[in-house]
Design a protein around this motif. Structure first.
Motif, short mmCIF file in Angstrom:
data_model
loop_
_atom_site.label_atom_id
_atom_site.label_comp_id
_atom_site.label_asym_id
_atom_site.label_seq_id
_atom_site.Cartn_x
_atom_site.Cartn_y
_atom_site.Cartn_z
N ALA A 140 2.29 4.24 -5.26
CA ALA A 140 1.56 3.48 -4.46
C ALA A 140 0.15 3.26 -4.46
O ALA A 140 -0.40 4.38 -4.44
CB ALA A 140 2.31 3.18 -3.16
N LYS A 159 -8.32 6.16 -7.94
CA LYS A 159 -7.41 6.76 -9.06
C LYS A 159 -7.68 8.24 -9.27
O LYS A 159 -6.49 9.02 -8.98
CB LYS A 159 -7.34 5.95 -10.15
CG LYS A 159 -6.33 6.21 -11.38
CD LYS A 159 -5.06 5.85 -11.14
CE LYS A 159 -4.05 6.37 -11.98
NZ LYS A 159 -2.56 6.02 -11.75
N ALA A 160 -8.85 8.66 -9.06
CA ALA A 160 -9.44 9.87 -9.43
C ALA A 160 -10.59 10.10 -8.95
O ALA A 160 -11.79 9.12 -8.94
CB ALA A 160 -9.00 10.42 -10.82
N MET A 173 0.84 -1.22 -0.12
CA MET A 173 0.07 -0.14 -0.02
C MET A 173 0.77 1.25 -0.07
O MET A 173 0.50 2.37 -0.66
CB MET A 173 -0.88 -0.07 1.17
CG MET A 173 -1.90 -1.01 1.08
SD MET A 173 -3.10 -0.74 -0.31
CE MET A 173 -4.32 0.36 0.44
N GLU A 180 -6.52 13.19 -7.58
CA GLU A 180 -5.80 12.54 -8.45
C GLU A 180 -4.64 11.76 -8.16
O GLU A 180 -3.82 12.44 -7.32
CB GLU A 180 -5.45 13.42 -9.80
CG GLU A 180 -6.75 13.94 -10.49
CD GLU A 180 -6.34 14.53 -11.87
OE1 GLU A 180 -7.35 15.09 -12.46
OE2 GLU A 180 -5.17 14.76 -12.18
N ARG A 181 -4.39 10.69 -8.46
CA ARG A 181 -3.13 9.72 -8.00
C ARG A 181 -2.38 9.49 -9.46
O ARG A 181 -2.83 8.85 -10.35
CB ARG A 181 -3.48 8.45 -7.45
CG ARG A 181 -2.35 7.30 -7.09
CD ARG A 181 -2.80 6.44 -6.05
NE ARG A 181 -3.72 5.60 -6.31
CZ ARG A 181 -3.85 4.50 -7.30
NH1 ARG A 181 -2.79 4.03 -7.46
NH2 ARG A 181 -4.86 3.68 -7.27
N GLU A 182 -0.86 10.12 -9.50
CA GLU A 182 -0.28 9.97 -10.65
C GLU A 182 0.01 8.53 -11.03
O GLU A 182 0.27 7.65 -9.88
CB GLU A 182 1.16 10.66 -10.39
CG GLU A 182 0.71 12.03 -10.69
CD GLU A 182 2.02 12.76 -10.94
OE1 GLU A 182 2.22 13.61 -12.10
OE2 GLU A 182 2.73 12.69 -10.22
N ASP A 183 0.38 8.07 -12.15
CA ASP A 183 0.69 6.82 -12.49
C ASP A 183 2.11 6.44 -11.91
O ASP A 183 3.02 7.24 -11.78
CB ASP A 183 0.84 6.47 -13.99
CG ASP A 183 -0.40 6.70 -14.80
OD1 ASP A 183 -1.49 6.47 -14.19
OD2 ASP A 183 -0.43 7.23 -15.77
N GLY A 184 2.21 5.27 -11.10
CA GLY A 184 3.42 4.87 -10.64
C GLY A 184 3.47 5.08 -8.98
O GLY A 184 4.28 4.49 -8.29
N LEU A 207 -3.85 7.74 -15.21
CA LEU A 207 -4.35 8.75 -14.78
C LEU A 207 -5.21 9.59 -16.08
O LEU A 207 -6.21 10.24 -15.68
CB LEU A 207 -3.47 9.89 -13.93
CG LEU A 207 -4.07 11.15 -13.48
CD1 LEU A 207 -5.39 10.90 -12.63
CD2 LEU A 207 -3.11 11.73 -12.55
#
Lengths: 142, 142, 142, 142
Positions: B49, C40-41, A65, B43-47, C6
């Motif tokens: 965790a 993710k978003a 995580m 938003e969570r960027e690619d890469g 994303l």
């Protein structure tokens, strides 16, 4: 994102348990989680205490995580105890921040899952996990 | 009570992520909460965790619920760890008391929401959050 | 396992919100989860009630964790209410078993994530989600 | 109290998965619990939804904690829904009262653990569990 197969998860568990027997460790419990932190496979050796599933899962869960090995989590916990306590609150108490929680990477370095081992000392748990992961041809980030 | 609009929340997230790319930080995750501590955008960027939502939310949640930035919460945790542990109990473990949780204020100084950033060191997370908030014409209280 | 980027998650949210505006729906909230059920978003339109994040997440979470759309979950709940109640216990109450929780599949049929939409009727939420997913070149399994 | 060994738990899982492949069922997940309701072993086949551990565990947990098969629990739930809901409250939501939760008995009829299977219809899950348990020389009480 690559994902660990059941065949490989099973292999990691067997080789981790074999490493435990070779080193004469106490009965071990081993979990393999996927990249979302969900259980793929688990085994608890005869003689291990009944509550070992949650400890194995907690070591691997924190690793996947946070994208951070159990060893790195322990260092952070020792430097800033309240931070790891707070992280654990955010994850409903599921994180065990000590060695034995190990990220599993493929040949390209991508995370494909995590392994959690418990039963002996944290350092011995970690050594068995590394042996199990590397014996399966994957890379251990412990 | 003034309230942050989705248009502004979206702008803060974009500019925070841009600041992360300019500084070559690790993949970031950014949440914007309203004045009630409820999620407006994330938003969570690619890469990054998978568990980063809870960490970002925990940084921003503590800021808005206590009216105190993550930096101020960290100082309190270092001076009086049991106090922040007790606060976290009262808030069901949702508070992460480190830099990167930032109050957002309008031109009159009124709180309109909070931003939480996680992914790199706490200090770098904070710097990106401040750049994102100020780039949107609002005031950061980090 | 393939994983949603994303860029694509952002596109799904925008197109879902546009579909809501075209159909004159109430303010919508839209979440995109990855294949592990992790956020993710997310965006919540101005005027939507503050608690909409948990509803959107609950719709998408059930879909991805069970591999079953919200519509299919609702049918199961109507046939066997105690089963979905029990599932929800096992998932700590995070499942909202109604239309608007939609699996996202790629061209090969593989699940790459899930979308949850809330704000209008469940059927309208579902229609907006499908428009958003298909407008991004992916396949909706609602 | 007799207790299931890891060797036997592993054998039950393998034979249950084989039974699923022979019957062309959807990907299965199988858990074996000990007489205290604690996880002894678990495997989730490739292609199964990520949340299947909790469902498998919930089926087996109810069986062992109540000393009552999933089929018997379902009958009770259909006759008296509020009773099983109340039981689930007492067990923190961990019980899934449908077929596929099976008590495992030794030659003398003593309970030595429980198996939980999920992935296909409840009736097919149950058939695979029975095949797995009986194939290992134990008695299934489903």
């Amino acid at each position: 994102m690559p994902e660990i197969s059941l065949r490989r998860a099973r292999s990691i568990i067997r080789k981790t348990l074999e490493a435990g027997r070779e080193r004469d460790l106490k009965p071990l419990s081993v979990v393999v989680l996927d990249t979302g932190g969900h259980v793929k496979a688990f085994e608890r050796e005869d003689g291990a205490a009944p509550g070992r599933f949650a400890i194995a899962e907690g070591k691997a869960y924190g690793a996947v995580m946070l994208g951070m090995s159990g060893t790195a989590q322990m260092q952070r916990a020792e430097a800033q105890a309240y931070f790891m306590a707070a992280v654990n609150g955010a994850y409903q108490g599921k994180v065990i921040p000590v060695p034995g929680g190990v990220l599993v990477r493929d040949a390209k370095g991508a995370i494909v899952g995590a392994v959690g081992v418990t039963g002996d000392t944290s350092d011995n748990d970690l050594a068995a996990a590394i042996a199990g992961i590397e014996g399966t041809g994957l890379t251990a980030d412990g």
